[in-house]
Structures are given as C-alpha cells and as structure tokens.
Design an enzyme around this catalytic site. Sequence first.
Site, short mmCIF file in Angstrom:
data_model
loop_
_atom_site.label_atom_id
_atom_site.label_comp_id
_atom_site.label_asym_id
_atom_site.label_seq_id
_atom_site.Cartn_x
_atom_site.Cartn_y
_atom_site.Cartn_z
N HIS A 9 39.37 41.03 41.54
CA HIS A 9 40.81 41.26 41.68
C HIS A 9 41.19 41.51 43.14
O HIS A 9 42.36 41.43 43.51
CB HIS A 9 41.23 42.44 40.79
CG HIS A 9 42.66 42.36 40.34
ND1 HIS A 9 43.58 41.50 40.89
CD2 HIS A 9 43.34 43.03 39.37
CE1 HIS A 9 44.75 41.65 40.29
NE2 HIS A 9 44.63 42.57 39.36
N SER A 10 40.20 41.80 43.98
CA SER A 10 40.51 41.96 45.40
C SER A 10 40.77 40.60 46.05
O SER A 10 41.29 40.53 47.16
CB SER A 10 39.35 42.67 46.13
OG SER A 10 38.18 41.90 46.04
#
Lengths: 468, 468
Positions: B140-141
């Site tokens: 998700h980064s």
Amino acid sequence: MVTPIDPTSVGFLLAENRSMPMHVGGLALYKKPEGAGRNYIRDLYEQMRSCEEVAPLFLRHPHRSARTAGQFVWETDDQFDIDHHFRHSALPKPGRIRELLELCGRLHSTRLAWDRPLWEAHVIEGLRDGRVAMYTKLHHSLVDGVSAMRLLAAIHSPDPDERDMPAPWARRNRPPKAASEQAALETSLADVPMQALRTAMGITAEAAGMPIALIKTLNHSIRNETSALSLYAPRTILNQQITGSRRFAAQDWPIERLRAIGKATGTTINDVVIAMCSGAMRAYLLELNELPDTSLVAMVPVGLNAKQSQIASAEGGNAVGAIMVKMGTELADPADRLRSVHRSMKDGKDALSSMTPIQILAMSALGQAPAIFPVVLKMSGIARPPYNLIISNVPGPRTTQYFNGSQLVGNYPLSIPIHGMALNITCTSYDGLMCFGLTGCRRTVPHLQRLLTHLDQELVALERAAGI
Amino acid sequence: MVTPIDPTSVGFLLAENRSMPMHVGGLALYKKPEGAGRNYIRDLYEQMRSCEEVAPLFLRHPHRSARTAGQFVWETDDQFDIDHHFRHSALPKPGRIRELLELCGRLHSTRLAWDRPLWEAHVIEGLRDGRVAMYTKLHHSLVDGVSAMRLLAAIHSPDPDERDMPAPWARRNRPPKAASEQAALETSLADVPMQALRTAMGITAEAAGMPIALIKTLNHSIRNETSALSLYAPRTILNQQITGSRRFAAQDWPIERLRAIGKATGTTINDVVIAMCSGAMRAYLLELNELPDTSLVAMVPVGLNAKQSQIASAEGGNAVGAIMVKMGTELADPADRLRSVHRSMKDGKDALSSMTPIQILAMSALGQAPAIFPVVLKMSGIARPPYNLIISNVPGPRTTQYFNGSQLVGNYPLSIPIHGMALNITCTSYDGLMCFGLTGCRRTVPHLQRLLTHLDQELVALERAAGI
C-alpha cells in the site's frame, strides 16, 4: 493450558526474525498404492483433515505478556483452525521435480505466526510421474533433527496393507498394530510433554546460560588455526547477511555406492558424504570465481560417546557435539579431498575425546543449536566466520515405510540458513538411500540446483578414485 | 538510486506488522483466446518472466539505516530476482473457484519482505473451466486503490487482437497502439516518479503531521451520536485484534441489476452496493448470534467535489473524503435498510459540504488512509470503534479488456484488514459487472464465504422490494 517453554526453545524463538525464520521442514515423496483412483489425493487430504483429536504438540503456540511476567509459555490455541495448518496444493505443468522444489522453497520462505501452533503441512499433487508429495514445516522450538526423524518413523508403518493410519498431528492412544517395538515406543512421541521432544535439551539449556564464557574457553584453548577445532574459516559468498527467501534442492543416491567408496578407501559413509559436498562446493565456487585459497570449514554435528554425553547432558540424553571439518576444497584431486576430510573428522573426534568437560559442553552446545551460536560467536568478538556451512547427517528409518498404503520413496530435509551461514546441507538416510536436502538463501546462494549436478559428478569421481 | 519516501507511504510501512501486512491485492480472471494450445499458460508465464527491463516502481524497496539518518528511502534493488516476485502456481483438483479463493487467501496472508521490491504476481492454472487466474500483490506504500485501477487499465488493451503486450512490471516507452487517449496517458504510470502514483497524497501527508489534533477537532464537533458523521459504532465480532492469516471471497453481479433497483427506488448504485452489504452482514451476524441492537457503521470513502478537493489536497488532486454510513442492520426489511443507507449517505455528503476546511481535511485523511487511522483514533482516546467495517467502491474499466488476446472476465480486489477492523469489502466495476472482494482475518471472520450467498439473496430481496 499454560506450560513454561524450555530455554533452548526460547532461544530459537528469540533468534527468529523476518530474514531468519527458525523452522525446519521435510519433503516426503510417496508412491500411491496399486489401484488408487482419481480422487486418491483429495480423499487422503480430506481424511487427514478430519482428524478427530489433535495432539497437544500441534495445538500449542508461544505466548508472553505481562500476565506471564514477560516469560515465554506454551498456550493451547483455543481457536485452532486445521485449514490454516494443513493445505492441499498443486504443481503447475509439466509437474517436474523442478516445479516441486520451487514450491517447497517458496513454502519454506514464509514464517510461522506465533499466534497459532507452529506447524504447517501441505499435500501436493500434480507430479507428472503420479507420485504424491508432502511438505511439512515445524518450528525448531518444537523439534530438532533427531526428534523429527523419530516423529517420521512414528507416523509411518512398515506394513503396506495397514490402513486407517492417523494424520501425523493426530493424538495417538495406541501403537499401530504392525509396528516394531521401537516404533511403538516412538509412536507416543507426539503425546509426551514438550520438553522430552528435544533430544538433548539439558546441555543447551545450560550452555545458553553462559555461552560467551564457554565460547571464550573454547576459543582460547584452540587459537592454533591449523587445529581441526579451529573456529576460523575463510570468508566466502556463503558467509553474508541473508534474506528471508529460500531455494531448495534435493536428490538421493544409493547408500551402497557411498559404502563401497568407504570400504575401498578406509573411510566412513559420513566421510564420503562430506567429501561429496567438498567436491561439489569446489566446483560450484570455481564456476562463480569465488573459491577461497584455503579450505572451507564445515560444522558437522556428531554423536558423543556415553562418557562425553554424561558430561554434556545433565539428563544423560543423546548429546550431540560438533566437529569443525576442513573440507579440502583447495585440493584439485577428489581422492586428496576425501583423505583430508577423513583426517579432519578423525582429528576432530580425537580432540573431542581429549577435551575437558567445559570444552565438551561448549562443543555440544555448538552441535546442538547451530542456529543460535553464530550470533553468540559474533557477540564474543570473533570477526571471521567460525565455519562456512553446516553439514548434518541424521539417520532415518532403514526399512521401507508406508502411510495408508502409500510407499515413502524419498525424504528430504529442509533446514535453517542464518545470517553469515547462507547454506545448510542436511542428509537423512532412508531405506538404502542417502537423501540430500540443500536449503539456501535465495539471494545469497545463486543457482543452488547446480550443486545437485556437482554432487552427482563428485560421487562418480570418488568412485573412479577408489577404483570402483 | 535513492529517493525519499513520502510521509503517507512511510505511514503504511510503520503501521505494518506480522498481523497486519499492508499490501493490497487483485484477482483477475481471464478467458484464454480461441485456439490456445496446451502450453498456453506456461508460454504466457515464460513470456512475462523474460521481461527485458523492469519499471522503476517494481525495482525499489524501502531502506533505512544510520546512513539515511534513520529516514526511510527507496533504494533500487541491485540484486533483483524476477523469480522471487513472479510465480507460476496451480490449483489442486477439482479446480473450482473455491480452491482458487483458498489459494488467494493464503497468498494474501504472507507479508512482503522489505529487502526486496514490494510486489508479487502469480499466474495460476488448474481452473476446471479452463480460465486463467492472476493474483497480484502490491504494498500500500506503492499504490492506493484508484492508482491500482489506473495501472490495471494501463496494462490491458480493448483490442482482442493485440499481442506482444508487456508484463505489468515492464518499463513502457510508448503507449499501446490500440489504447484510448486516456489509457495512453495512464500507460506511463509505472514510469512516473513514485510520489505521483498516489492519487491524493498531499492531503494525507499533511494530515499525518497532525492526526491527533485533526481527529480531536472532528470528534469534538460531531459528538452527537445520531449524526451521520458519528465516530461511534457498536462493538461486533469484526472489531477485535486480528491475526496475519486471511480468508478471501469474491463474486460479481451485473451492474444492470443494481442500476434497476436504484432507478425504481430513487437511490444510487453505491447505495445499493451498501444495502447489499447491510443485508448480508445482518444475515451473517444473525446466524452467528452476534447481531448488535444498533446499526453497524460502515466507513465509505467518497470523492470530494472540486472545492472540497482544493481544500483537502495541496496539489489539487482527486481527494477522497469519508462518510460514516449507518447501514440499517437492525432493520428487518430490505427496503427499510436501503432507505436508511440512502439517507445516511445523503446526510454524510451534505455534512461534508457544510464542513469547515479543517474538518474536510480530517475526513479526507480518514478516507485516504483508513488503514492507518484507527491506530490514531485509538491514540486519541476513542474507546469504541469509529466504524465497523470499510466498504469501498473503486471504479474500474467500463469496456472489455484484453491481455495478449486473453479476455479479462472478472477483477476482484483484496484489501487490508487491520486490528479492530477484521473485514474489508472492496468493489470494483468492470465491463458491466460489479465485482465484490471480501478480505477478512481468517480467525476473526469465520465462514466468510457465506457472505457471498447472503449478498446474492439480498440482491434478490432488494429487487423484490423495488417491485422488479
């Protein structure tokens, strides 16, 4: 139910991190029984999955909190979910051993979650030769190599006609009908208290309390680098930081071939195993242009004799010592390498015989829990690697074993690479075969599969050198 | 090459732990082209694997050390190993969707290692209907939901005859020939600097700097529990600590059916999606005897209008706000539930319109990075869960898409359960279908698959209530 965890097991839990999962594994290959139908594997999976009562060993997970005063305890998982632990997998086509090893490497890379019991088992279908594979994973805090082999023997039967055999994790109330007395004794292993599943825990627990003092003793008394007990090895590509990703390679050779070489040259089967590894490592490192000038040093766990065991183990268990073996990788001739290994093994055993109790204790600690000790060695200020790789040889069942009619045709161990020790070679004997399992860090040990070819070529070279 | 990591991405890295891996995933189903041969899947795999040049996004991994002054930076992985990231898997027989979802749940459970680029992709064979599946996992980064959908659009083509299309992770130098202007724009996404891949990073980066103050503002101004903006929800079995193990369920329904209900009842497609979830959650919790007396609250990310976006995002990007929707799970009648959802959604949108800039900023932060904020909420002393589950609806491609002649027939998102929020429902629209992906903690959300049946039954009940 809450049970304290012994110090050795705690050591394996504390040593674990994302790059260094502390589980051991096994890849077992089975030949289906005659007349097995289309649904044989699914039925086998469903039957094992529907195990009525799970043995305590397979229900416990480690826990520590303020309530346990920060100490690790085993707790029973009251939300046990068999589908999390036991899985049905498949290989992509063409379903060669290559695809199987790739899957096992991947399964061996993932860490066991501490909030659940520390094991996994995978029934694997899709091998094009029709065989069935089973990959199992157990945390090293639960079993060591010797116990794992006992467990293996306990879940199988020498009787090809025996059926309704329980899953490895099932609680057993009686020995299987056709098992030998020894097997019957071992059958109940999964039911005994956790402590007893480690073969020589006493020694390591003690050593864990004073590792630095022990290692210093060892180190001071054997500063001579030419000694067989030297704790100095050359730097190699294997002695680096590792990642959490694994490669696995496995193959077997008839023990008869190794025995013949031993007979012709006056060496042991274990010597031949290490010589095979020596020649293979030499060829492998030469290809990568990474062969050091001086010999690689292998740490080889060996059984101690009764008196040594008594010193090393408070409980009188089967303590295991360690020998640092100069593998002779700098020598071009296979016969020279075998001689070098044999001499180094002999020196090491002699040295063990002449050691003081405290030295035996230290060497035993090294042999017992190799995964922990390099950390300790580092702490004690030893800059060079104490050895380059670990080569273990764990005896397994000598006769053909069956599980519900499926014949076990091969059994290959997966072990634990650690920081500074990116490759582990573990062998197990089974039914006339010497089964090699090579577990390496995927990043640090490139082209691991090539070692299998090199091992095979080295065996041929040793046969030629022995005049066979 | 070293690049600083933006604060939002750092937030996702810091929030990650063994029980809460912070990656999103996607399951794409493909129909093979006419005349695909026996080796179609292996050839596809080999072709994608032999990608010549990998895009920077897929080569970077996070790193921090004394050298970077303890700050996270992106570093290029100079030992990139495609075989670690891209894998060929297979389903055991009988190869139903059930076996596929089981495998996806398992693949989604394992955490990405930070010492390598933060992605995985699996080509999966063995579906008995002959389709091919692809599971992908990205941290998700690296991407948020909207960016992931753009990436999806960028790697496909509306042209069934286009071939030689590069793998998703390949560096692209020119737009694919048959793509629309919009798609051409999006094609280069994987090549743009990391920052730009997050749709509205500015806002969250800002909010990350002062989350507690923001949340307190929000909390003080909307203490009224009956407000649609209430940050108080009933306790449910979903709002517990979670484990790292996942279950995944997925199914699609024609958008036409949802649209017809909306038309007949004066509600939106999104209202119908949430009403389906409401009825399904009610049935599911009733079966478990766990339905709370008061309505479950869903956090629903919504797009902000131009003015709101301007306030919320320093860069003027498409900022996303959050609405707390009372799902009406305490109501027995499907029509009542739909009305309740519609009213709550409308109240929420109205409330967003009347909010002060600082409140919009806070609500946007919630909508943008839901995985981080519950931790913040906890820190700010809010004892009850702010909401019970997250329901997102991310628009995807509207027309039929192809990858090297294989038709994309379904696309199901896998998202991130977190502590206190054990279930995530994310929907994506694709080619006339509303595709639901349900990702839950394996331990906390039992029998997740049953929700699919309940969703289906609720859709039928809503049609009946709407007189269709």
